[in-house]
Design an enzyme around this catalytic site. Structure first.
Site, PDB file in Angstrom:
ATOM      1  N   ASP A   1       0.822  -1.212   0.000  1.00 38.60           N
ATOM      2  CA  ASP A   1       0.000   0.000   0.000  1.00 38.60           C
ATOM      3  C   ASP A   1       0.863   1.273   0.000  1.00 38.60           C
ATOM      4  OD1 ASP A   1      -2.023  -1.807   0.300  1.00 38.60           O
ATOM      5  OD2 ASP A   1      -2.879  -0.907   2.100  1.00 38.60           O
ATOM      6  N   ASP A   2       0.229   2.360  -0.380  1.00 38.99           N
ATOM      7  CA  ASP A   2       0.719   3.736  -0.207  1.00 38.99           C
ATOM      8  C   ASP A   2       1.749   4.194  -1.238  1.00 38.99           C
ATOM      9  OD1 ASP A   2      -0.919   3.521   1.959  1.00 38.99           O
ATOM     10  OD2 ASP A   2       0.595   3.984   3.481  1.00 38.99           O
TER      11      ASP A   2
ATOM     12  N   HIS B   1      -5.999   2.824  -3.906  1.00 37.84           N
ATOM     13  CA  HIS B   1      -5.959   3.026  -2.450  1.00 37.84           C
ATOM     14  C   HIS B   1      -6.450   4.439  -2.109  1.00 37.84           C
ATOM     15  CE1 HIS B   1      -4.796   1.879   1.537  1.00 37.84           C
ATOM     16  NE2 HIS B   1      -3.737   2.651   1.627  1.00 37.84           N
TER      17      HIS B   1
ATOM     18  N   HIS C   1      -5.473   9.408   0.444  1.00 37.13           N
ATOM     19  CA  HIS C   1      -5.330   8.554   1.635  1.00 37.13           C
ATOM     20  C   HIS C   1      -6.201   9.020   2.795  1.00 37.13           C
ATOM     21  CE1 HIS C   1      -3.328   5.811   4.520  1.00 37.13           C
ATOM     22  NE2 HIS C   1      -3.098   5.107   3.436  1.00 37.13           N
TER      23      HIS C   1
ATOM     24  N   HIS D   1       3.868  -2.164   2.961  1.00 31.65           N
ATOM     25  CA  HIS D   1       3.805  -0.823   2.369  1.00 31.65           C
ATOM     26  C   HIS D   1       5.085  -0.565   1.582  1.00 31.65           C
ATOM     27  CE1 HIS D   1       0.971  -0.639   5.747  1.00 31.65           C
ATOM     28  NE2 HIS D   1       0.345   0.302   5.077  1.00 31.65           N
TER      29      HIS D   1
HETATM   30 ZN   LIG Z   1      -2.502   3.180   3.245  1.00 31.50          ZN
END
Ligand SMILES: [Zn+2]
Length: 245
Positions: A57-58, A108, A112, A198
């Site tokens: 993620d991210d 995602h 955020h 991540h």
């Molecule tokens: Zn995230």
């Protein structure tokens, strides 16, 4: 005289002849071993009895490229849930390699922000705008992962994608140490699981060299979310939440 010719034919010639063959056989064996090694490795990768999905993620970030290379080194794939605000043309080569290597990209959100703290139209904007940005890079996302895994029934029903959460939280964002991330997660990884990492920390790159060989030695095949659905014979449904498959 006759006896010495007889001796040469029966003893010396066979020694020379078979000696040559046997040395040829050795050479053939050596060549075969060299050819055979990658074959064995390939068989090992297909010879699995458990499967688990790896997700990041991210990103994208400066670490994404190294993660893609590490995954490729072990012949495994993953799904990257990216943030729209991070999407930038400087990652074009990274995305090209990511897709070429069999990995995939999910949404995602754009900024955020926690979906459950936004109005519905903002939630849908977070998803749709990120999709448009990905489409601009030639990518068609197939899944959504809400930031922080924060979701409710009302939002779930509005999202026109399968919603992918996780059942193994490595807490890589908290530990930021490869050994601690490994120790925290290795015992939780089971068949059909979804692992959360991540691509935002160096330790999340480094932990792959601990996690992947260990899981492969235990008979796990490590794959993207789409491959996990496919292997498990499950057809992903829009608006459904998946924590494992
Ligand atoms: Zn995230």
């Amino acid at each position: 005289m006759k006896l010495s010719i007889f001796f040469i034919i029966l003893v010396i010639v066979p020694i020379i002849f078979f000696g040559t063959i046997s040395s040829n056989v050795k050479e053939v064996n050596i060549v075969e071993q060299n050819v055979y090694k990658p074959e064995v490795k390939k068989e090992d990768n297909n010879n699995y009895d458990k499967v688990v999905a790896l997700t990041f993620d991210d990103g994208p970030s400066k670490y994404t490229n190294d993660i893609i290379d590490t995954l490729s080194k072990y012949n495994v794939t993953a799904t990257f849930f990216v943030i729209g605000i991070n999407l930038n043309t400087k990652y074009t080569d990274t995305f090209n390699k990511l897709i070429k290597n069999g990995n995939e990209v999910g949404i995602h959100g754009y900024s955020h922000k926690e979906f459950t703290k936004l109005k519905m139209d903002k939630v849908l904007y977070e998803i749709d705008y990120t999709k448009k940005l990905l489409n601009g890079l030639g990518i068609e996302p197939k899944y959504v992962r809400p930031p922080y895994g924060s979701i409710n029934i009302k939002i779930k029903e509005q999202i026109e994608y399968p919603i992918i959460l996780w059942n193994v939280d490595t807490l890589d964002w908290k530990y930021k140490n490869a050994q601690k991330i490994y120790d925290n997660s290795i015992d939780d990884i089971k068949d059909g699981g979804i692992i959360l990492l991540h691509d935002a920390y160096l330790s999340s790159v480094k932990v792959l060299d601990l996690l992947i060989p260990k899981l492969q030695s235990e008979g796990f095949k490590i794959v993207s979310i789409s491959e996990l659905f496919q292997i498990k014979g499950v057809s992903p449904q829009s608006g459904q939440i998946y924590r494992f498959i």
